[in-house]
Design a protein around this motif. Structure first.
Motif, mmCIF file in Angstrom:
data_model
loop_
_atom_site.group_PDB
_atom_site.id
_atom_site.type_symbol
_atom_site.label_atom_id
_atom_site.label_comp_id
_atom_site.label_asym_id
_atom_site.label_seq_id
_atom_site.Cartn_x
_atom_site.Cartn_y
_atom_site.Cartn_z
ATOM 1 N N ALA A 93 11.349 15.043 10.681
ATOM 2 C CA ALA A 93 12.018 14.564 11.890
ATOM 3 C C ALA A 93 13.480 14.977 11.839
ATOM 4 N N ALA A 94 14.114 14.965 13.006
ATOM 5 C CA ALA A 94 15.534 15.320 13.059
ATOM 6 C C ALA A 94 16.394 14.286 12.346
ATOM 7 N N THR A 95 15.972 13.020 12.424
ATOM 8 C CA THR A 95 16.759 11.929 11.841
ATOM 9 C C THR A 95 15.934 11.194 10.785
ATOM 10 N N PRO A 96 16.423 11.073 9.545
ATOM 11 C CA PRO A 96 15.690 10.300 8.543
ATOM 12 C C PRO A 96 15.667 8.822 8.910
ATOM 13 N N ALA A 97 14.536 8.158 8.645
ATOM 14 C CA ALA A 97 14.416 6.739 8.986
ATOM 15 C C ALA A 97 13.199 6.143 8.298
ATOM 16 N N PHE A 98 13.258 4.831 8.069
ATOM 17 C CA PHE A 98 12.097 4.060 7.651
ATOM 18 C C PHE A 98 11.243 3.793 8.887
ATOM 19 N N VAL A 99 9.926 4.094 8.788
ATOM 20 C CA VAL A 99 9.030 3.951 9.934
ATOM 21 C C VAL A 99 8.229 2.655 9.843
ATOM 22 N N ARG A 100 7.498 2.440 8.744
ATOM 23 C CA ARG A 100 6.700 1.211 8.605
ATOM 24 C C ARG A 100 6.285 1.018 7.158
ATOM 25 N N SER A 101 5.914 -0.226 6.865
ATOM 26 C CA SER A 101 5.263 -0.551 5.591
ATOM 27 C C SER A 101 3.793 -0.803 5.863
ATOM 28 N N SER A 102 2.957 -0.533 4.864
ATOM 29 C CA SER A 102 1.515 -0.744 4.998
ATOM 30 C C SER A 102 1.030 -1.543 3.796
ATOM 31 N N TRP A 103 0.222 -2.572 4.070
ATOM 32 C CA TRP A 103 -0.159 -3.556 3.064
ATOM 33 C C TRP A 103 -1.664 -3.598 2.913
ATOM 34 N N GLU A 104 -2.116 -3.541 1.658
ATOM 35 C CA GLU A 104 -3.547 -3.628 1.360
ATOM 36 C C GLU A 104 -3.930 -5.082 1.124
ATOM 37 N N LEU A 105 -4.913 -5.567 1.875
ATOM 38 C CA LEU A 105 -5.433 -6.913 1.692
ATOM 39 C C LEU A 105 -6.652 -6.878 0.779
ATOM 40 N N GLU A 106 -7.070 -8.039 0.285
ATOM 41 C CA GLU A 106 -8.112 -8.066 -0.740
ATOM 42 C C GLU A 106 -9.487 -7.676 -0.215
ATOM 43 N N THR A 107 -9.849 -8.100 0.996
ATOM 44 C CA THR A 107 -11.201 -7.880 1.499
ATOM 45 C C THR A 107 -11.176 -7.544 2.982
ATOM 46 N N ASP A 108 -12.319 -7.058 3.479
ATOM 47 C CA ASP A 108 -12.461 -6.828 4.918
ATOM 48 C C ASP A 108 -12.295 -8.132 5.690
ATOM 49 N N ASP A 109 -12.805 -9.239 5.141
ATOM 50 C CA ASP A 109 -12.655 -10.535 5.799
ATOM 51 C C ASP A 109 -11.185 -10.930 5.917
ATOM 52 N N ASP A 110 -10.388 -10.625 4.870
ATOM 53 C CA ASP A 110 -8.958 -10.898 4.948
ATOM 54 C C ASP A 110 -8.315 -10.102 6.083
ATOM 55 N N LEU A 111 -8.759 -8.877 6.266
ATOM 56 C CA LEU A 111 -8.215 -8.047 7.341
ATOM 57 C C LEU A 111 -8.497 -8.678 8.701
ATOM 58 N N GLY A 119 0.799 -1.216 0.000
ATOM 59 C CA GLY A 119 0.000 0.000 0.000
ATOM 60 C C GLY A 119 0.830 1.264 0.000
ATOM 61 N N TYR A 120 1.559 1.507 1.102
ATOM 62 C CA TYR A 120 2.370 2.721 1.174
ATOM 63 C C TYR A 120 3.477 2.527 2.199
ATOM 64 N N LEU A 121 4.469 3.425 2.155
ATOM 65 C CA LEU A 121 5.532 3.467 3.145
ATOM 66 C C LEU A 121 5.478 4.773 3.904
ATOM 67 N N VAL A 122 5.898 4.722 5.172
ATOM 68 C CA VAL A 122 6.054 5.917 5.997
ATOM 69 C C VAL A 122 7.544 6.111 6.241
ATOM 70 N N LEU A 123 8.030 7.306 5.920
ATOM 71 C CA LEU A 123 9.446 7.630 6.068
ATOM 72 C C LEU A 123 9.599 8.930 6.841
ATOM 73 N N GLN A 124 10.555 8.954 7.759
ATOM 74 C CA GLN A 124 10.960 10.205 8.382
ATOM 75 C C GLN A 124 11.996 10.877 7.486
ATOM 76 N N VAL A 125 11.864 12.197 7.288
ATOM 77 C CA VAL A 125 12.821 12.941 6.467
ATOM 78 C C VAL A 125 13.304 14.158 7.236
ATOM 79 N N SER A 126 14.538 14.554 6.970
ATOM 80 C CA SER A 126 15.142 15.653 7.727
ATOM 81 C C SER A 126 14.798 17.022 7.161
ATOM 82 N N GLY A 127 14.406 17.070 5.907
ATOM 83 C CA GLY A 127 14.051 18.351 5.280
ATOM 84 C C GLY A 127 12.788 18.186 4.462
ATOM 85 N N ILE A 128 11.630 18.426 5.058
ATOM 86 C CA ILE A 128 10.363 18.125 4.395
ATOM 87 C C ILE A 128 10.175 18.936 3.117
ATOM 88 N N ALA A 129 10.611 20.187 3.114
ATOM 89 C CA ALA A 129 10.442 21.014 1.916
ATOM 90 C C ALA A 129 11.316 20.493 0.773
#
Length: 301
Positions: free
Chosen positions: A60-78, A11-21
């Motif tokens: 953030a002050a320090t760049p870093a990988f925060v988490r991965s996010s995964w899309e499942l096929e259905t609500d039942d799969d979740l 689905g998406y990744l969350v990343l910390q970055v030191s210079g957002i602009a």
């Protein structure tokens, strides 16, 4: 594979970055993503297609990988995935409704895998944006993958296959790395467990044509962006690739032509040569100086 839930895609990744602009400018002018929205805390969402976002950048002050996010096929799969991880004793936790709403998710939970202690988020519904992309730099195909450099790629891979619904597509002799697909997604890999200095390795977007890769190469050169690897062709997935660094030494990839796996009757994982001369079919060699500066991944638990 002892799981009873089905993945749709990364689905998406969350990343910390030191210079957002500065990274925002990179996302738009180099990678070609659309800026979507900003959180109350200053995080910024970017998309490459109709889903609300593919990347969330957090200042953030320090760049870093925060988490991965995964899309499942259905609500039942979740629901099945939540129960599966609870039975494994991993104590999955539902994301509070107010936070899920801020992430444009209907419902989601998070769990920490116990080998390298990174956080996986799961959901089945993200807000769909019907308006076309405003950024016309690139034609995105829709697929994505990412890689982490981890201390023991074999142990990490074996856990993901046994307990988290992944399948190995290829691995390197001696186990300096493996490429895994999120079943039954057909892409050769959605995740790479790679050796070397631990940290975030790369994030890749599948593009429509070789022109998209050629334009990125020339765009990077004109804008003074440092290349990391390529242009080349991977001997594993068969993909044509080009990688670049951003200002925090996160690595971003365009990739084209990835092998597709059928849900039934797929080939077995191959034991690939790890010799340097077999690393790329076109003889491309990755930069190692910038790679030594790769941002860390956050660990939990």
């Amino acid at each position: 594979m002892a799981t009873d839930f089905r993945y749709r895609r990364l689905g998406y990744l969350v990343l910390q970055v030191s210079g957002i602009a500065q990274t925002t400018k990179f996302m738009i002018d180099v990678i070609g993503l659309d800026f979507v929205d900003e959180t109350k805390e200053g995080g910024r969402f970017f998309r490459s297609g109709p889903s609300h976002h593919d990347v969330l950048l957090i200042p953030a002050a320090t760049p870093a990988f925060v988490r991965s996010s995964w899309e499942l096929e259905t609500d039942d799969d979740l629901e099945r995935a939540f129960s599966h991880y609870a039975k494994l004793g991993l104590s999955p936790k539902w994301v509070p409704d107010i936070e899920a709403q801020a992430l444009s998710l209907e419902k989601a939970f998070r769990v920490v895998e116990p080998v390298v202690h990174t956080e996986f988020e799961y959901y089945s519904k993200m807000t769909y944006i019907s308006s076309p992309l405003q950024n016309r730099l690139t034609g995105f195909q829709g697929g994505k993958h990412f890689g982490l450099a981890v201390p023991d790629p074999r142990m990490h891979t074996e856990y993901l296959v046994k307990n988290m619904g992944f399948l190995t597509s290829d691995y390197l002799e001696g186990w300096p790395g493996a490429l895994l697909r999120a079943f039954p997604n057909p892409n050769h890999h959605s995740y790479g467990a790679l050796g070397g200095k631990a940290g975030f390795h790369h994030f890749a977007f599948m593009v429509n044509t070789i022109d998209d890769i050629g334009r990125l190469m020339n765009r990077a050169q004109k804008l003074g962006v440092t290349p990391h690897f390529g242009i080349g062709r991977h001997p594993t997935s068969g993909s044509i690739h080009f990688y670049v660094y951003d200002n925090d030494f996160f690595v971003w990839e365009y990739t084209l032509g990835m092998e597709q796996f059928p849900e039934q009757g797929a080939r077995e994982a191959r034991r690939m040569s790890a010799r340097p001369e077999d690393f790329d079919l076109w003889g491309a060699v990755p930069d190692v100086v910038g790679a030594s500066k790769r941002p860390p991944f956050l660990t939990y638990g």
